[in-house]
Design a protein around this motif. Structure first.
Motif, PDB file in Angstrom:
ATOM      1  N   VAL A 120      38.603   9.538  38.060  1.00 60.40           N
ATOM      2  CA  VAL A 120      39.591  10.143  38.951  1.00 60.40           C
ATOM      3  C   VAL A 120      40.304   9.050  39.753  1.00 60.40           C
ATOM      4  O   VAL A 120      39.750   7.970  39.964  1.00 60.40           O
ATOM      5  N   PRO A 121      41.525   9.327  40.206  1.00 65.83           N
ATOM      6  CA  PRO A 121      42.213   8.357  41.062  1.00 65.83           C
ATOM      7  C   PRO A 121      41.596   8.350  42.451  1.00 65.83           C
ATOM      8  O   PRO A 121      41.111   9.384  42.930  1.00 65.83           O
ATOM      9  N   VAL A 122      41.612   7.202  43.100  1.00 66.03           N
ATOM     10  CA  VAL A 122      41.000   7.080  44.422  1.00 66.03           C
ATOM     11  C   VAL A 122      41.830   6.157  45.310  1.00 66.03           C
ATOM     12  O   VAL A 122      42.772   5.502  44.868  1.00 66.03           O
ATOM     13  N   GLY A 123      41.446   6.134  46.571  1.00 66.92           N
ATOM     14  CA  GLY A 123      41.888   5.119  47.502  1.00 66.92           C
ATOM     15  C   GLY A 123      40.658   4.387  48.022  1.00 66.92           C
ATOM     16  O   GLY A 123      39.523   4.721  47.659  1.00 66.92           O
ATOM     17  N   TYR A 134      43.073   0.719  55.009  1.00 71.29           N
ATOM     18  CA  TYR A 134      43.122   1.860  54.091  1.00 71.29           C
ATOM     19  C   TYR A 134      44.224   1.637  53.066  1.00 71.29           C
ATOM     20  O   TYR A 134      45.393   1.548  53.417  1.00 71.29           O
ATOM     21  N   HIS A 135      43.840   1.533  51.812  1.00 68.64           N
ATOM     22  CA  HIS A 135      44.797   1.505  50.688  1.00 68.64           C
ATOM     23  C   HIS A 135      44.714   2.870  50.033  1.00 68.64           C
ATOM     24  O   HIS A 135      43.704   3.228  49.445  1.00 68.64           O
ATOM     25  N   ALA A 136      45.793   3.639  50.134  1.00 65.43           N
ATOM     26  CA  ALA A 136      45.757   5.037  49.700  1.00 65.43           C
ATOM     27  C   ALA A 136      45.799   5.210  48.200  1.00 65.43           C
ATOM     28  O   ALA A 136      45.531   6.304  47.701  1.00 65.43           O
ATOM     29  N   GLY A 137      46.128   4.137  47.448  1.00 62.90           N
ATOM     30  CA  GLY A 137      46.340   4.309  46.024  1.00 62.90           C
ATOM     31  C   GLY A 137      47.589   5.133  45.785  1.00 62.90           C
ATOM     32  O   GLY A 137      48.425   5.316  46.671  1.00 62.90           O
ATOM     33  N   ASP A 138      47.741   5.638  44.576  1.00 61.70           N
ATOM     34  CA  ASP A 138      48.830   6.566  44.281  1.00 61.70           C
ATOM     35  C   ASP A 138      48.381   7.953  44.709  1.00 61.70           C
ATOM     36  O   ASP A 138      47.380   8.472  44.193  1.00 61.70           O
ATOM     37  N   THR A 139      49.104   8.560  45.630  1.00 62.69           N
ATOM     38  CA  THR A 139      48.658   9.864  46.107  1.00 62.69           C
ATOM     39  C   THR A 139      49.794  10.683  46.677  1.00 62.69           C
ATOM     40  O   THR A 139      50.795  10.134  47.153  1.00 62.69           O
ATOM     41  N   GLY A 140      49.621  11.989  46.597  1.00 61.62           N
ATOM     42  CA  GLY A 140      50.428  12.905  47.370  1.00 61.62           C
ATOM     43  C   GLY A 140      49.794  13.098  48.736  1.00 61.62           C
ATOM     44  O   GLY A 140      48.707  12.587  49.022  1.00 61.62           O
ATOM     45  N   LEU A 141      50.473  13.825  49.570  1.00 56.37           N
ATOM     46  CA  LEU A 141      49.965  14.137  50.898  1.00 56.37           C
ATOM     47  C   LEU A 141      48.831  15.156  50.796  1.00 56.37           C
ATOM     48  O   LEU A 141      48.929  16.128  50.048  1.00 56.37           O
ATOM     49  N   PHE A 142      47.732  14.934  51.524  1.00 61.79           N
ATOM     50  CA  PHE A 142      46.657  15.930  51.545  1.00 61.79           C
ATOM     51  C   PHE A 142      46.057  16.004  52.938  1.00 61.79           C
ATOM     52  O   PHE A 142      45.983  15.012  53.664  1.00 61.79           O
ATOM     53  N   SER A 143      45.633  17.212  53.305  1.00 69.14           N
ATOM     54  CA  SER A 143      45.231  17.472  54.683  1.00 69.14           C
ATOM     55  C   SER A 143      43.978  16.716  55.092  1.00 69.14           C
ATOM     56  O   SER A 143      43.771  16.443  56.280  1.00 69.14           O
ATOM     57  N   GLU A 144      43.130  16.348  54.106  1.00 71.33           N
ATOM     58  CA  GLU A 144      41.883  15.649  54.452  1.00 71.33           C
ATOM     59  C   GLU A 144      42.133  14.233  54.973  1.00 71.33           C
ATOM     60  O   GLU A 144      41.194  13.576  55.435  1.00 71.33           O
TER      61      GLU A 144
END
Length: 229
Positions: A120-123, A134-144
């Motif tokens: 799975v993709p991660v940060g 914090y390196h978010a990786g490739d991501t959309g916005l998420f509430s967590e």
């Protein structure tokens, strides 16, 4: 510079980070069109962190790991694949896990909303005396992201703003209200025409949504010294 602590942007989502005497690379696609360096410039790396297996993030991980004997950190399935490619030193992890790299540097694996063929993709969150990064990786916005902001006092966040594959500037700026870092570096933009963005728009939005945040729009090869003042 080796005795200093810093974050250097290498274009796209690639970063070189020096913390507590160790050199780390994140998503080392060194051949990206914006990269200020070549593989020949890389002579010493202690750890490589890979967020997922897409070509623009896995990059030259195998070549660099073989050249420098660096330890590669990533999701279990991905690092198993890298082991099959001849990478000798790996640490397989998954979301929620943490590992101490040294007595002073600890890495946490965070969720990312994206895709990946292997695992799975991660940060990543990297904790060290100089900074929590914090390196978010490739991501959309998420509430967590709100939980990450509460669990970790993030000093510097690296957030994608390119849209199409990740958050756009507006969503990334809103992410800051959840993460509440002291500073942010935009990434994953302007590498290709499809992810062309004006980082000044992100800076304006970020500062309007979180007035205390410091936005560092780095040029490839530029350095942010740590700890931030």
């Amino acid at each position: 510079m080796s005795a200093q602590s810093y974050i250097k942007w290498l274009g796209h989502a690639a970063f070189e980070i020096s913390l507590s005497g160790k050199r780390l690379l994140i998503d080392p696609w060194i051949s990206n069109p914006l990269s200020p360096i070549t593989l020949n410039d890389i002579t010493h790396v202690d750890y490589i962190l890979v967020t997922h297996d897409h070509f623009d993030h896995l990059g030259e991980t195998v070549d660099i790991a073989k050249k420098t004997n660096a330890t590669v950190i990533g999701v279990f399935e991905l690092v198993n694949y890298l082991g099959e490619q001849g990478v000798k030193n790996t640490i397989g992890m998954n979301v929620g896990g943490s590992v101490k790299l040294t007595s002073e540097i600890e890495v946490y694996v965070t969720p990312a909303l994206h895709s990946s063929s292997k695992g799975v993709p991660v940060g990543f969150i990297i904790k060290a005396p100089e900074a929590t990064i914090y390196h978010a990786g490739d991501t959309g916005l998420f509430s967590e992201m709100d939980l990450l902001g509460k669990l970790f006092k993030i000093d510097v966040a690296m957030l994608p703003i390119g849209s199409l594959f990740t958050m756009d500037p507006r969503q990334a700026a809103y992410a800051l209200t959840l993460l509440r870092p002291r500073a942010v570096i935009p990434m994953h933009y302007n590498t290709f025409p499809d992810i062309k963005q004006d980082p000044s728009q992100f800076k304006e939005l970020a500062e309007s949504m979180l007035p205390d945040v410091r936005v560092y729009v780095l040029k490839p090869g530029e350095v942010l010294q740590l700890p931030i003042k």
